[in-house]
Design an enzyme around this catalytic site. Structure first.
Site, short mmCIF file in Angstrom:
data_model
loop_
_atom_site.label_atom_id
_atom_site.label_comp_id
_atom_site.label_asym_id
_atom_site.label_seq_id
_atom_site.Cartn_x
_atom_site.Cartn_y
_atom_site.Cartn_z
N GLY A 28 -43.76 -14.30 -31.25
CA GLY A 28 -43.98 -14.70 -29.87
C GLY A 28 -44.87 -13.45 -29.38
CB SER A 29 -47.44 -12.73 -27.78
OG SER A 29 -48.29 -11.45 -27.17
CB SER A 31 -46.47 -9.18 -19.94
OG SER A 31 -46.26 -10.25 -19.11
CG PHE A 32 -44.52 -5.07 -20.53
CD1 PHE A 32 -45.77 -5.00 -20.05
CD2 PHE A 32 -43.50 -5.35 -19.76
CE1 PHE A 32 -45.49 -5.06 -18.75
CE2 PHE A 32 -43.35 -5.26 -18.61
CZ PHE A 32 -44.55 -5.02 -17.85
CB VAL A 38 -41.30 -10.47 -30.89
CG1 VAL A 38 -40.18 -10.49 -31.97
CG2 VAL A 38 -41.02 -9.84 -29.48
CG ASP A 95 -37.20 -11.13 -17.38
OD1 ASP A 95 -37.38 -11.97 -16.52
OD2 ASP A 95 -38.22 -10.70 -18.26
#
Length: 956
Positions: free
Chosen positions: A632-633, A635-636, A639, A764
């Site tokens: 997954g990807s 904002s920062f 992975v 979060d």
């Protein structure tokens, strides 16, 4: 042969020595698999291969030919696979030790055939399934140890009938059920019972009185309820009573009768009632009449009130006394001075008052004294200087006054912390503070200290945390502070300091927080080291500063202003410098590329306690960060799934590698926040960090990554909202699984807010940040937005910092959108959204809202219309309907419907618009599993791992 330091594999030829009766190869460096040829040793009576590095399975042939084997000891190896059923054919076996291996599968019921078995030790493996009732037929069994596995179900009733038992150890499993009322009726020989860290419930039976030989009784954490039966006083040999983190308590004076009865327990060493439901006034005479041999008394995180017993000094053998987070009042009794063996005295967060007695100086064995957050007044007694073994002294958040006695700074053993903060101490900080050369943490903030910062503070070269803010300190920063190269946090704000900001702060490689604001500093702000990151330091409120990085928006210093008359000289000089720097930069790049390509450990760092790892290792682990391994990807970061090489003889380890997108604004800040939040966090329901990598990639650019344990079952989001175009099979969570996952997350929040090294707000919390391991245990991850509460206050409303919008739309608390302070209430709101999402199967940001309602409104409407089942996820609703039609059990269906209603009510309660109206409210005085999440009247929600299942009627 254990003393010969043998190594390598066991020779199969050993099996040819048929005359052997004993083989002892323990405590060596033996590797490889156990040779099946050993089963040829038909006369063998003792086989001891413990404490080696053997792997593979246990040979099934052992059970077929070793007719004389009496002791089989294979503990502390790396054996895997299932326990061979053939072991149940060993006719002479008396001791079976398989402790500390990697065995899987179920415990073979056939082991109940070993009629001569006396000691069965299967601790610390990965065994699952129920405890076989057939073990209750082992009439000679003395010791049963099944701890630290993943066993489930209840303890079979037959086990309680094995009258020969001396010890039962089932701690750290997933066992459930209540202890039968007559459980201890036949266990008169029982010496040790450890059942902690399971899911047992119900009351403690009065039949405990029959176990007259009992020495150790460890039952918490578990959701046991009721009171401690007064019959416990019959256990005259009892040494350890451990009931921490249960729902057992006391409210009325009669509930405390057990304490009076325990005066008969003359051998008692430890009494632990931590985080229970003990309330009301502590019976003074009952406590002081406990055994004079008592060494440990833990009563923290309860609701006990009243004064400490005047005769507490009668407990002359006491070594640890912990009373934190109660409502004790009055003064510390002078008789405390008689506890001359005391090493730990902690009574923080109570309402104790008066002065600190001079007699406390008699406690010369003390290593920890923590009485912060009370109402102590007056000056510190000079006798504190007698405590020459102190490692930690915490006096913060009281009303203490006067000068700090110089004798206090002669305690050279002080190393962990010296906390004088939030009092009214006056005068100068003594120069003799330099004697504390081992000190790591010094808090003197929010006092009335005057004068200059002492030069000799620079001699405390192990300091990592230094807080001097909110005083009246003046003068310049001493140059000797330049010796404090290990500093991580330094706060000198809100004083009267002046002069230049020392350049040496920029050379402190560990410094991550520097606050010099609201002083009288003048001159140029450095632009190196910590001063290059605007989020890592603050200099506001100093009107005469100039220069620094552009983010500070300070005026240029005079020497930085261009002068017209020298312009024709400046331009060629500048051009020459630029050209020189360009060449040097190019050479640096070339050197960096070469160094990266020739070493596997280029400029790597690691979190303390974790192995180092290099960029090259991560490239190999993720197959060059290939798209096939991309999980997954965000904002920062992106992975990737990876496979790290194990140590010698170990299998490879699956990991998730979070690679920071350093070109993205605030990515570096996210990396720092996550590392700091997880630096010393350890909890079952937090995503376990393996290590970090801060290095240079093969292009010479900065590279930062965090490596976590890989979670086999992905995220909760993936289960609630599966991508049918990707998932090959439809995944589904039943009601019990959803409830258990919500409990796991609640446990994690409780630890973050209240029980970790320092309070942390996640900021979060959402379903994509809840990850599930192979056993479907939930782990909260992604701490890139986390905020650490620098000070634990007496209220959860204590802010941490102002900020803009923080979190994810739909999950973030509404006050965050208005730029309000970060508090634990924000996490509670996100938790409530998570509860509603888990029950309804709807995202909080769904654009196609059924009936045009948002998630909270949708749940609220279902409750108001008394149709909670209408709000349930479609798959879950179908599953519940199928159960109704299959079993025709209307009462079971009603319990499940009531459970759904309870969960929806919880979600609505936690997502109230006003933070103060959200339940549960988490404060420092209610930070404990038994008080955070109480369901009965919706004032809080019990963080007991089984509470929702109990409430929902799902616990059989």
């Amino acid at each position: 042969m254990g003393s010969f330091n043998l190594s390598g594999p066991i020779s199969p030829s050993l099996g040819n020595l048929s005359f052997l009766r004993e083989v002892h190869l323990d405590i060596n460096w033996l590797t490889g698999e156990i040779p099946p040829q050993l089963s040829r040793l038909g006369r063998l009576e003792f086989l001891n291969l413990s404490s080696n590095q053997l792997h593979g399975g246990i040979p099934a042939s052992f059970g077929t030919t070793m007719a004389n084997l009496y002791i089989l000891d294979l503990q502390e190896n790396r054996l895997s696979g299932e326990i061979p059923v053939s072991l149940a054919s060993l006719p002479s076996i008396g001791f079976l030790f398989l402790y500390s291996n990697m065995l899987t599968g179920k415990i073979p019921p056939e082991l109940g055939n070993l009629t001569g078995l006396m000691h069965l030790d299967l601790m610390e493996s990965m065994l699952s399934g129920p405890i076989p009732p057939s073990l209750g037929t082992l009439s000679s069994l003395v010791w049963l140890s099944l701890a630290n596995n993943t066993l489930g179900g209840e303890i079979p009733a037959s086990i309680w009938n094995v009258s020969s038992l001396w010890g039962i150890n089932v701690q750290q499993n997933n066992l459930t059920g209540a202890i039968p009322a007559d459980a201890f009726g036949k266990l008169g020989n029982l010496v040790s019972v450890t059942m902690d860290n399971n899911r047992f419930h119900g009351h403690l039976p009065a039949s405990l009185a029959n176990a007259t030989q009992l020495q150790l009784l460890q039952l918490g954490p578990n959701p046991f309820t009721g009171v401690v039966p007064r019959q416990i006083g019959a256990l005259t040999k009892l040494q350890w009573l451990l009931l921490s983190n249960t729902l057992i308590g006391a409210e009325e004076p009669a509930d405390w009768e057990f304490l009076k009865a325990m005066a008969n327990c003359s051998q008692l060493l430890t009494l632990d009632l931590t985080a229970g439901r003990f309330a009301g006034v502590l019976p003074a005479s009952s406590l002081s009449n406990l055994s004079s041999s008592l060494q440990t008394l833990y009563l923290p995180y309860n609701m006990i009130s009243g004064a400490l017993p005047e005769d507490i000094g009668n407990l002359v053998s006491l070594q640890s006394l912990v009373l934190d987070s109660n409502s004790f009042t009055g003064a510390l009794p002078p008789s405390l001075g008689r506890l001359q063996k005391l090493r730990l005295l902690s009574a923080s967060e109570n309402t104790l008052s008066g002065s600190i007695p001079f007699s406390i100086g008699n406690l010369t064995e003390l290593t920890t004294l923590n009485i912060k957050a009370n109402f102590f007044r007056g000056a510190l007694p000079s006798t504190l200087g007698n405590l020459t073994k102190l490692l930690e002294l915490r006096l913060g958040r009281n009303y203490l006054t006067g000068l700090v006695p110089g004798a206090l700074f002669s305690i050279t053993t002080l190393s962990i912390a010296l906390d004088l903060s939030h009092n009214s101490f006056a005068g100068q900080i003594p120069e003799v503070i330099g004697n504390l050369i081992n000190l790591v943490e010094f808090h003197a903030e929010s006092n009335n200290f005057t004068g200059e910062i002492p030069d000799r503070l620079g001699e405390c070269q192990l300091l990592q945390y230094l807080y001097l803010q909110n005083n009246f300190l003046s003068g310049t920063i001493p140059s000797l502070l330049g010796q404090l190269r290990g500093l991580q946090y330094l706060d000198l704000s809100s004083n009267n300091l002046s002069g230049l900001i020392p350049l040496f702060f920029g050379n402190f490689g560990m410094l991550s927080y520097l606050n010099l604001s609201f002083n009288n500093f003048a001159g140029e702000v450095p632009s190196v080291g910590a001063f290059t990151n605007a989020s890592a330091f603050s200099v506001q409120g100093n009107g005469q500063l100039c220069g620094g990085i552009p983010d500070l928006h300070l005026p240029l210093c005079s020497h930085q202003s261009p002068k017209r008359e020298h312009k024709h000289f400046v331009i060629p000089i500048v051009l020459s410098l630029i050209a020189t720097l360009a060449v040097l930069a190019l050479l640096y790049k070339l050197c960096s590329w070469h160094k990266t390509s020739t070493t596997n450990s280029t400029s790597t760092t690691s979190m303390q306690g974790h192995p180092l790892i290099s960029y090259v290792q991560l490239v190999k682990a993720t197959d060059g960060f290939s798209a096939a391994n991309l999980l997954g990807s965000g904002s920062f970061a992106s992975v990737y799934k990876g496979e790290l090489d194990g140590q010698a003889g170990e299998s490879k380890r699956l990991v998730a590698v979070k690679v920071l997108k350093l070109h993205t604004p605030k990515a570096l800040k996210s990396f720092a926040a996550e590392c700091e939040a997880l630096r010393s966090m350890r909890h079952r329901n937090l995503l376990k960090i393996v290590t970090i990598c801060s290095s240079i990639d093969n292009r010479g650019d900065d590279f930062k990554a965090i490596v976590y344990d890989f979670m086999t079952n992905g995220t909760l989001e993936g289960w609630l909202h599966p991508d049918t175009t990707v998932d090959s099979e439809q995944r589904y969570l039943n009601l019990s699984q959803r409830v258990t996952i919500l409990l796991d997350v609640a446990y994690a929040l409780d630890y973050l807010h209240c029980h970790g090294p320092t309070p942390v707000v996640h900021c979060d919390l959402k379903s994509s940040n809840v990850l599930l391991d192979a056993d479907m245990v939930a782990h909260v991850g992604d701490f890139g937005l986390a905020k650490i509460l620098v000070e634990r206050s007496s209220s959860s409303d204590q802010p941490t910092s102002s900020m803009g919008f923080r979190g994810t739309a739909g999950y973030a608390a509404p006050e965050y959108g208005a730029g309000n302070m970060v508090t634990t209430h924000g996490d509670i709101y996100s938790y409530g959204v998570l509860v509603l999402e888990t029950v309804t199967g709807r995202r909080p940001t769904d654009s196609e809202s059924r009936h045009g309602l948002g998630l909270r409104e949708y749940a609220d409407r279902a409750l108001r219309n008394s149709t909670p089942m209408d709000a349930v996820d479609t798959q879950l609703s179908m599953d519940l309907d199928n159960q109704l039609h299959t079993t025709s059990d209307a009462s079971s269906y009603k319990r499940m419907a009531d459970c759904i209603a309870s969960l929806l009510t919880l979600g609505l309660s936690c997502t109230q618009e006003s933070p103060s109206r959200r339940t549960p409210t988490i404060s420092s005085r209610s930070c404990m599993p038994s008080r955070i999440l109480s369901w009965a009247n919706m004032r809080s929600v019990m963080l007991n791992r089984r509470f929702l299942l109990l409430v929902c009627g799902l616990w059989s």
